[in-house]
Design an enzyme around this catalytic site. Structure first.
Site, PDB file in Angstrom:
ATOM      1  N   GLY A 158      49.352   6.245  -6.181  1.00 37.94           N
ATOM      2  CA  GLY A 158      49.033   4.975  -6.832  1.00 37.94           C
ATOM      3  C   GLY A 158      48.418   5.085  -8.216  1.00 37.94           C
ATOM      4  O   GLY A 158      47.798   4.130  -8.690  1.00 37.94           O
TER       5      GLY A 158
ATOM      6  N   LEU B 241      66.164   1.106  -2.080  1.00 34.54           N
ATOM      7  CA  LEU B 241      66.334  -0.292  -1.694  1.00 34.54           C
ATOM      8  C   LEU B 241      67.821  -0.543  -1.426  1.00 34.54           C
ATOM      9  O   LEU B 241      68.678   0.079  -2.057  1.00 34.54           O
ATOM     10  CB  LEU B 241      65.844  -1.207  -2.815  1.00 34.54           C
ATOM     11  CG  LEU B 241      64.345  -1.127  -3.117  1.00 34.54           C
ATOM     12  CD1 LEU B 241      64.022  -1.804  -4.444  1.00 34.54           C
ATOM     13  CD2 LEU B 241      63.531  -1.751  -1.985  1.00 34.54           C
TER      14      LEU B 241
ATOM     15  N   HIS C 174      60.505   7.094 -13.381  1.00 29.43           N
ATOM     16  CA  HIS C 174      60.965   8.379 -12.858  1.00 29.43           C
ATOM     17  C   HIS C 174      60.336   9.502 -13.683  1.00 29.43           C
ATOM     18  O   HIS C 174      60.305   9.417 -14.911  1.00 29.43           O
ATOM     19  CB  HIS C 174      62.503   8.448 -12.926  1.00 29.43           C
ATOM     20  CG  HIS C 174      63.020   9.708 -12.338  1.00 29.43           C
ATOM     21  ND1 HIS C 174      63.042   9.936 -10.986  1.00 29.43           N
ATOM     22  CD2 HIS C 174      63.491  10.841 -12.919  1.00 29.43           C
ATOM     23  CE1 HIS C 174      63.513  11.154 -10.757  1.00 29.43           C
ATOM     24  NE2 HIS C 174      63.797  11.718 -11.915  1.00 29.43           N
TER      25      HIS C 174
ATOM     26  N   ARG D 189      61.479   4.975  -1.200  1.00 34.36           N
ATOM     27  CA  ARG D 189      62.650   4.615  -0.397  1.00 34.36           C
ATOM     28  C   ARG D 189      63.684   3.944  -1.280  1.00 34.36           C
ATOM     29  O   ARG D 189      63.324   3.199  -2.186  1.00 34.36           O
ATOM     30  CB  ARG D 189      62.279   3.589   0.676  1.00 34.36           C
ATOM     31  CG  ARG D 189      61.815   4.176   1.919  1.00 34.36           C
ATOM     32  CD  ARG D 189      61.362   3.093   2.883  1.00 34.36           C
ATOM     33  NE  ARG D 189      60.499   3.716   3.838  1.00 34.36           N
ATOM     34  CZ  ARG D 189      60.927   4.443   4.858  1.00 34.36           C
ATOM     35  NH1 ARG D 189      62.219   4.563   5.090  1.00 34.36           N
ATOM     36  NH2 ARG D 189      60.075   5.023   5.670  1.00 34.36           N
TER      37      ARG D 189
END
Ligand code: GAR
Length: 204
Positions: A11, A96, A112, A94
């Site tokens: 985070g 989508l 990224h 994950r």
């Protein structure tokens, strides 16, 4: 505009975005933080910030749903309820579904940790380091159905020196991420990103 941030890990990008919003650089509300990993560090950061700025938190585990569609339906419900206009993926690990992406077409950003289209996937820093590149960096892009392939919004480069380890390189990449992600969000919120095919024009 209301923003939702999706995360699965540490985070630090979430924190950088919250800090930037608090300073008034992002003129939008962070309404929702979504995570698929209960107890992750990002959730603690969101909870701490939420006390001050009223962020709602949704934790949904994939294992509790039969299908990906059912899993994502939980997100979609919350996104609708909070009237979300921008989804920010900040270390959300994950993929989508195509349907989900279509529901928020050109309204989902990702960061990224490499200069796309190099070193796509979940280990961008490790892969670049092991490949031996002299230059890597970070990319903010729109999310499309193919992984790490949407139009590029901002990139920032990081030199790899002979003294670098994977850890020092990761630190340097993250430092750049924390600068360009809030900036890209700010540009989106201000309506300054014009999509022209694969190219993004940044309006004055
Ligand atoms: C960031 O480095 C981000 O670029 C990466 O996960 C990290 C999350 O860090 N994302 C990907 O690799 C997506 N393919 P954070 O949880 O501290 O923000």
């Amino acid at each position: 505009m209301n923003i939702a941030i999706f995360c699965s890990g540490n985070g630090t990008n979430l924190q950088a975005i919250i800090n930037s919003q608090k300073k008034g650089h992002i003129k939008a509300e962070i309404k929702l933080v979504v995570s698929d990993v209960p107890g992750c560090c990002a959730l603690t950061r969101a909870k701490n910030a939420g006390i001050n700025i009223g962020i709602n938190i949704l934790v949904v585990e994939r294992k509790n749903f039969k299908t990906k569609k059912d899993f994502e339906a939980e997100f979609l419900k919350a996104l609708k309820k909070e009237d979300i206009g921008l989804i920010v993926l900040a270390g959300y690990m994950r993929m989508l579904s195509e349907d989900f992406i279509a529901a928020y077409e050109n309204k989902i950003l990702n960061i990224h940790p490499a200069l796309l289209p190099s070193f796509k996937g979940t280990q961008g820093i490790k892969d670049a380091f092991e490949y031996g590149v002299k230059l890597t960096g970070t990319t903010v892009h729109f999310v499309t159905k193919d992984m790490d392939s949407g139009p590029v919004i901002l990139q920032s480069s990081v030199k790899v020196t002979e003294d670098d380890t994977e850890e020092t390189l990761a630190e340097a990449v993250h430092e750049e991420e924390h600068k360009i992600y809030p900036r890209a969000i700010q540009l989106f919120v201000d309506g300054k990103l014009k999509i022209e095919g694969r190219r993004i024009r940044i309006l004055d």
